[in-house]
Design an enzyme around this catalytic site. Sequence first.
Site, PDB file in Angstrom:
ATOM      1  N   TYR A 291       0.922  -1.111   0.115  1.00 24.52           N
ATOM      2  CA  TYR A 291      -0.528   0.383  -0.324  1.00 24.52           C
ATOM      3  C   TYR A 291       1.344   1.201  -0.094  1.00 24.52           C
ATOM      4  CZ  TYR A 291      -4.654  -2.501   0.152  1.00 24.52           C
ATOM      5  OH  TYR A 291      -4.908  -3.755   0.604  1.00 24.52           O
ATOM      6  N   GLU A 350      -2.735  -7.388  -2.899  1.00 21.14           N
ATOM      7  CA  GLU A 350      -3.043  -7.126  -2.737  1.00 21.14           C
ATOM      8  C   GLU A 350      -2.607  -5.544  -3.345  1.00 21.14           C
ATOM      9  OE1 GLU A 350      -5.277  -6.545   1.172  1.00 21.14           O
ATOM     10  OE2 GLU A 350      -5.814  -8.695   1.177  1.00 21.14           O
TER      11      GLU A 350
HETATM   12  O1  IFM Z   1      -9.221  -4.518   3.886  1.00 19.24           O
HETATM   13  C1  IFM Z   1      -7.713  -4.523   4.317  1.00 19.24           C
HETATM   14  C2  IFM Z   1      -7.045  -5.816   3.902  1.00 19.24           C
HETATM   15  O2  IFM Z   1      -8.591  -7.038   4.406  1.00 19.24           O
HETATM   16  C3  IFM Z   1      -6.200  -6.466   3.945  1.00 19.24           C
HETATM   17  N1  IFM Z   1      -5.389  -5.915   3.389  1.00 19.24           N
HETATM   18  C4  IFM Z   1      -5.080  -4.412   3.778  1.00 19.24           C
HETATM   19  C5  IFM Z   1      -6.397  -3.905   3.271  1.00 19.24           C
HETATM   20  C6  IFM Z   1      -6.775  -2.550   3.618  1.00 19.24           C
HETATM   21  O3  IFM Z   1      -6.509  -1.734   4.705  1.00 19.24           O
END
Ligand code: IFM
Length: 433
Positions: A291, A350
């Site tokens: 992120y 992610e």
């Molecule tokens: O929503 C979360 C996810 O469950 C785990 N990784 C980060 C995302 C955003 O905060």
Amino acid sequence: MGSLTGFPDGFEVGVSTAAYQIEGAAAEDGRGPSIWDTFAHTPGKTLGGDTGDVACDHYHRMGEDLGLMAGLGVAAYRFSIAWPRIQPDGSGEPHRLGLDFYDRLVDGLLERGIAAVPTLFHWDLPQALEDQGGWLSRETSFRFAEYAGIVADRLGDRVSRWITLNEPIVHMAQGYAFGSHAPGQALGFEALPVAHHQLLGHGLAVAALRAHGAAQVMITNNCTPVWPASGDEADQAAAMIYDGFHNRLFNDPVLLGKYPDFLGAMLEPVVHDGDLAIIRTPIDALGVNYYNPTRVGAPTQEDLPFDMRAIDEFPLTAFGWPVVPDGLHELLTGLKATYGDDLPPVYITENGCSTDEGTKDQFRIDYLDKHLGAVKRAIADGVDVRGYYVWSLLDNFEWAEGYSQRFGLVHVDFETQERTPKDSYHWLAAALR
Ligand code: IFM
């Protein structure tokens, strides 16, 4: 629209979700309570008292959500399995209705040509196991492996890639060290055994999954490039310590079979002979959730060996997280530099952002475009990245922030459950075509 050109053949673009964040149906079909049910129902723990009781009602709207994924044209769907649907009390005989739900999901994905990539643990521990010590207890590692075997026994004929844990750092830190997530324990450094027991559970689960024919097994770690606040020795030392806790505590034992020295010393009382060999069981790929980078300086408070410093020279998401696409390139090339040939292929499991834009989400389009560009550059620089999954398919329950942070490619009206694809959904669909 150039963001999806120039990737190697077979590069897999997917979307990611997690059970408690989307499923709802919290008390249906025999699902047992999880720590997140308990936590979210405790006054004051989540923003506005929001819970995942209904969430996106995905449990009842799976067909519609499968249609959204098919319309997007993604190659893979990373979802998580709710352990309390499979073993409502955290151990013993599997619950048929829970397994049936994921069986239908996997079939629905395959019918649409989408690979099913389940994560076995995305933070919703059965409450019954928490009552016996949760991840502070070594026994939970063995319960996790048992559960992994049960799920693989049912789905393994159609699932080829599995993820054991999601972001064990976040579960340990927020759940057991600071108490801002379930189970809400604020143990500080006393939470460290949670890291080891999750990792031991991972290693045992790798063996259990393979025993049931799993072709590929991964773990998903949340990784962040750590930026020292200055060139001063004290800031540099603090950054190294933070890197140890956030990144290396979870990557080193899995990839190298050892903990960073200072953490190994702290963990000595809970590490048994042979544990690290189990944790080091070779994996087929590493899942990386990215992120933002983290800026760290010398400590200013007594109880922490580092201090978090703001990164405010970049645009911010609605969450206030800095948008630093180059950080993803830095992270990936840094992993390669650190682990060399011990780094297996990587999937970005992610990446995404929360915004307040509604369906006209140009900020998200720019975000995804630039982060995909960073992945492409990392591949060109020699990192074997095989896929990129957007967080998230749907706006959903963002843990302690309730429904206030919207990460979806698809807007969800939480009153009516109406789904509306955002501009980013159409952008990605067009790029994938
Ligand atoms: O929503 C979360 C996810 O469950 C785990 N990784 C980060 C995302 C955003 O905060």
